[in-house]
Design a protein around this motif. Structure first.
Motif, PDB file in Angstrom:
ATOM      1  N   GLU A  40       0.824  -1.208   0.000  1.00 34.91           N
ATOM      2  CA  GLU A  40       0.000   0.000   0.000  1.00 34.91           C
ATOM      3  C   GLU A  40       0.858   1.258   0.000  1.00 34.91           C
ATOM      4  N   LYS A  41       0.484   2.228  -0.797  1.00 28.85           N
ATOM      5  CA  LYS A  41       1.153   3.516  -0.834  1.00 28.85           C
ATOM      6  C   LYS A  41       0.570   4.377   0.276  1.00 28.85           C
ATOM      7  N   VAL A  42       1.449   4.954   1.102  1.00 29.75           N
ATOM      8  CA  VAL A  42       0.998   5.715   2.265  1.00 29.75           C
ATOM      9  C   VAL A  42       1.773   7.030   2.356  1.00 29.75           C
ATOM     10  N   LEU A  43       1.411   7.819   3.340  1.00 36.72           N
ATOM     11  CA  LEU A  43       2.176   9.001   3.702  1.00 36.72           C
ATOM     12  C   LEU A  43       2.752   8.747   5.090  1.00 36.72           C
ATOM     13  N   ALA A  44       4.046   9.046   5.253  1.00 38.21           N
ATOM     14  CA  ALA A  44       4.716   8.713   6.505  1.00 38.21           C
ATOM     15  C   ALA A  44       5.428   9.925   7.092  1.00 38.21           C
ATOM     16  N   TYR A  45       5.214  10.131   8.375  1.00 36.24           N
ATOM     17  CA  TYR A  45       5.958  11.171   9.079  1.00 36.24           C
ATOM     18  C   TYR A  45       7.400  10.716   9.268  1.00 36.24           C
ATOM     19  N   HIS A  46       8.338  11.591   8.994  1.00 38.62           N
ATOM     20  CA  HIS A  46       9.740  11.351   9.336  1.00 38.62           C
ATOM     21  C   HIS A  46      10.304  12.697   9.762  1.00 38.62           C
ATOM     22  N   GLY A  47      10.501  12.850  11.074  1.00 43.12           N
ATOM     23  CA  GLY A  47      10.855  14.168  11.568  1.00 43.12           C
ATOM     24  C   GLY A  47       9.655  15.079  11.444  1.00 43.12           C
ATOM     25  N   PRO A  48       9.882  16.335  11.082  1.00 40.52           N
ATOM     26  CA  PRO A  48       8.772  17.283  11.003  1.00 40.52           C
ATOM     27  C   PRO A  48       8.060  17.274   9.662  1.00 40.52           C
ATOM     28  N   ARG A  49       8.393  16.361   8.782  1.00 37.44           N
ATOM     29  CA  ARG A  49       7.802  16.361   7.454  1.00 37.44           C
ATOM     30  C   ARG A  49       7.111  15.044   7.138  1.00 37.44           C
ATOM     31  N   ILE A  50       6.386  15.068   6.047  1.00 35.45           N
ATOM     32  CA  ILE A  50       5.637  13.892   5.601  1.00 35.45           C
ATOM     33  C   ILE A  50       6.162  13.477   4.239  1.00 35.45           C
ATOM     34  N   TYR A  51       6.415  12.189   4.069  1.00 36.87           N
ATOM     35  CA  TYR A  51       6.947  11.663   2.818  1.00 36.87           C
ATOM     36  C   TYR A  51       6.027  10.582   2.256  1.00 36.87           C
ATOM     37  N   GLU A  52       6.066  10.440   0.940  1.00 35.31           N
ATOM     38  CA  GLU A  52       5.376   9.321   0.313  1.00 35.31           C
ATOM     39  C   GLU A  52       6.185   8.056   0.574  1.00 35.31           C
ATOM     40  N   ALA A  53       5.504   6.984   0.900  1.00 34.60           N
ATOM     41  CA  ALA A  53       6.186   5.735   1.217  1.00 34.60           C
ATOM     42  C   ALA A  53       5.332   4.560   0.772  1.00 34.60           C
ATOM     43  N   LYS A  54       5.937   3.380   0.800  1.00 35.24           N
ATOM     44  CA  LYS A  54       5.228   2.155   0.430  1.00 35.24           C
ATOM     45  C   LYS A  54       5.454   1.119   1.520  1.00 35.24           C
ATOM     46  N   VAL A  55       4.365   0.517   1.982  1.00 41.47           N
ATOM     47  CA  VAL A  55       4.462  -0.515   3.011  1.00 41.47           C
ATOM     48  C   VAL A  55       4.968  -1.805   2.366  1.00 41.47           C
ATOM     49  N   GLN A  56       6.078  -2.312   2.876  1.00 44.17           N
ATOM     50  CA  GLN A  56       6.659  -3.535   2.315  1.00 44.17           C
ATOM     51  C   GLN A  56       6.399  -4.763   3.182  1.00 44.17           C
ATOM     52  N   LYS A  57       6.305  -4.551   4.498  1.00 46.63           N
ATOM     53  CA  LYS A  57       6.035  -5.661   5.413  1.00 46.63           C
ATOM     54  C   LYS A  57       5.157  -5.164   6.549  1.00 46.63           C
ATOM     55  N   HIS A  75       9.269   1.825   2.762  1.00 51.86           N
ATOM     56  CA  HIS A  75      10.302   2.372   1.876  1.00 51.86           C
ATOM     57  C   HIS A  75       9.861   3.759   1.453  1.00 51.86           C
ATOM     58  N   TYR A  76      10.716   4.755   1.654  1.00 53.26           N
ATOM     59  CA  TYR A  76      10.398   6.126   1.281  1.00 53.26           C
ATOM     60  C   TYR A  76      10.646   6.312  -0.212  1.00 53.26           C
ATOM     61  N   LEU A  77       9.591   6.613  -0.942  1.00 52.77           N
ATOM     62  CA  LEU A  77       9.675   6.697  -2.393  1.00 52.77           C
ATOM     63  C   LEU A  77      10.624   7.811  -2.813  1.00 52.77           C
ATOM     64  N   GLY A  78      11.577   7.443  -3.673  1.00 52.59           N
ATOM     65  CA  GLY A  78      12.548   8.413  -4.143  1.00 52.59           C
ATOM     66  C   GLY A  78      13.815   8.459  -3.314  1.00 52.59           C
ATOM     67  N   TRP A  79      13.878   7.637  -2.264  1.00 55.75           N
ATOM     68  CA  TRP A  79      15.048   7.626  -1.396  1.00 55.75           C
ATOM     69  C   TRP A  79      15.729   6.268  -1.430  1.00 55.75           C
ATOM     70  N   SER A  80      16.978   6.252  -1.020  1.00 56.55           N
ATOM     71  CA  SER A  80      17.750   5.017  -0.969  1.00 56.55           C
ATOM     72  C   SER A  80      17.100   4.016  -0.011  1.00 56.55           C
ATOM     73  N   LYS A  81      17.283   2.725  -0.299  1.00 51.94           N
ATOM     74  CA  LYS A  81      16.744   1.678   0.577  1.00 51.94           C
ATOM     75  C   LYS A  81      17.404   1.693   1.953  1.00 51.94           C
ATOM     76  N   ASN A  82      18.545   2.399   2.059  1.00 53.75           N
ATOM     77  CA  ASN A  82      19.211   2.495   3.366  1.00 53.75           C
ATOM     78  C   ASN A  82      18.322   3.151   4.414  1.00 53.75           C
ATOM     79  N   TRP A  83      17.307   3.865   3.939  1.00 55.68           N
ATOM     80  CA  TRP A  83      16.442   4.592   4.868  1.00 55.68           C
ATOM     81  C   TRP A  83      15.111   3.886   5.123  1.00 55.68           C
ATOM     82  N   ASP A  84      14.964   2.662   4.584  1.00 52.59           N
ATOM     83  CA  ASP A  84      13.794   1.849   4.907  1.00 52.59           C
ATOM     84  C   ASP A  84      13.805   1.589   6.413  1.00 52.59           C
TER      85      ASP A  84
END
Length: 318
Positions: free
Chosen positions: A33-50, A63-72
């Motif tokens: 599912e594609k979701v919106l996720a808080y990370h710090g003071p901002r909201i990012y597009e993300a995808k639920v993987q597990k 997984h934060y869309l557009g970002w490296s998998k290191n930040w999953d």
């Protein structure tokens, strides 16, 4: 974004036993599912993987869309929102409030186009946000093929200290509270305690540790007014640091911890041999673990300092 929490989370995955996990459709969010996720003071597009139950609570590996998998990372339900038009508008309003350039934001939302140089400049004083994204900007927004990215010092901030940084950001920027100064223990006193700890543990404190602590102190004193303060803390700094007093004799663990978010960026401009770099990373991590071990003693549990004067509130500074 801050350091990836995959290592911490793998250790805690044992908390969930097969018998405790309800059917996959019991969670609020589902895998894929594609979701919106808080990370710090901002909201990012993300995808639920597990999805997984841990200690009777649903956890989601995103997984934060557009970002490296290191930040999953694994996050709780309170960090996520449904990807609806209403919530997207909320995301846009929050980004605007944080003075994020629209082009940077749209680039972040597109896979493979996360060019964050403008964002990095605009977030110079937003240490809390840099906990979430500081080193990531260096990893993902560097010039492709430059080779600089691989030379970054990687500092794995323990999970409890990352939460400390989040609470620190919230207290200052959202609750308009300040750390009461001077702090006790101060940065200098914490470093002295660390040397005593190493001497007692290892029998002797190597000169290399003393040199590293001197370096940290120097970086702290120079970086504090430049990039470790929120705008709401500047008046307090100007009132407290007078007559060439060193900030490390006034400020404490709360502001020292912010330095470790910025260190990878600062050390990126220093020529360090790989072997020396590896040793430095180990020693910095050991110091962070010392802070974590003494977290209840070194850090304030609540900011009881004076509130920011009227006229310098959220709408003006953020």
């Amino acid at each position: 974004m801050g350091n990836s929490s995959k290592d911490n989370d793998s250790a805690t995955s044992a908390d969930a036993s097969a018998g405790d996990i309800p059917p996959s459709n019991s969670g609020v969010y589902s895998e894929g599912e594609k979701v919106l996720a808080y990370h710090g003071p901002r909201i990012y597009e993300a995808k639920v993987q597990k999805t997984e139950i841990r200690k009777s609570e649903w956890k989601y590996f995103v997984h934060y869309l557009g970002w490296s998998k290191n930040w999953d990372e694994w996050v709780g339900e309170e960090r996520l929102m449904k990807h609806t038009e209403e919530n997207v508008l909320k995301q846009q309003a929050l980004d605007k409030k944080q003075n994020v350039d629209k082009n940077v934001k749209s680039g972040r939302s597109s896979q493979g186009k996360a060019k964050i140089s403008t964002d990095a400049k605009m977030d110079k004083e937003d240490v809390k946000n840099n906990v979430s994204k500081g080193k990531k900007r260096k990893h993902d927004a560097g010039v492709e093929g430059s080779g600089t990215v691989e030379k970054l010092v990687k500092i794995q901030i323990p999970a409890t200290l990352k939460k400390q940084l989040v609470d620190d950001w919230d207290s200052v920027t959202q609750q308009d509270k300040l750390v009461k100064l001077p702090r006790s223990p101060t940065v200098d006193e914490i470093m002295t305690k660390y040397l005593e700890y190493k001497s007692k543990k290892d029998g002797v404190a190597p000169d290399s540790i003393g040199e590293i602590l001197k370096g940290i102190r120097c970086y702290f004193d120079k970086a504090l007014p430049m990039m470790l303060l929120y705008k709401k803390e500047r008046k307090q700094y100007n009132d407290s640091i007078v007559d060439n007093v060193s900030p490390s004799t006034i400020y404490g663990a709360e502001h020292l911890l912010r330095l470790f978010v910025k260190l990878p960026e600062l050390l990126a401009y220093v020529t360090i041999e790989e072997e020396t770099l590896n040793r430095l990373q180990q020693k910095l991590l050991d110091f962070l673990k010392f802070l974590q071990k003494n977290q209840s003693t070194f850090f304030l549990s609540a900011y009881d300092g004076p509130k920011v004067p009227e006229g310098k509130g959220k709408g003006k500074d953020e």
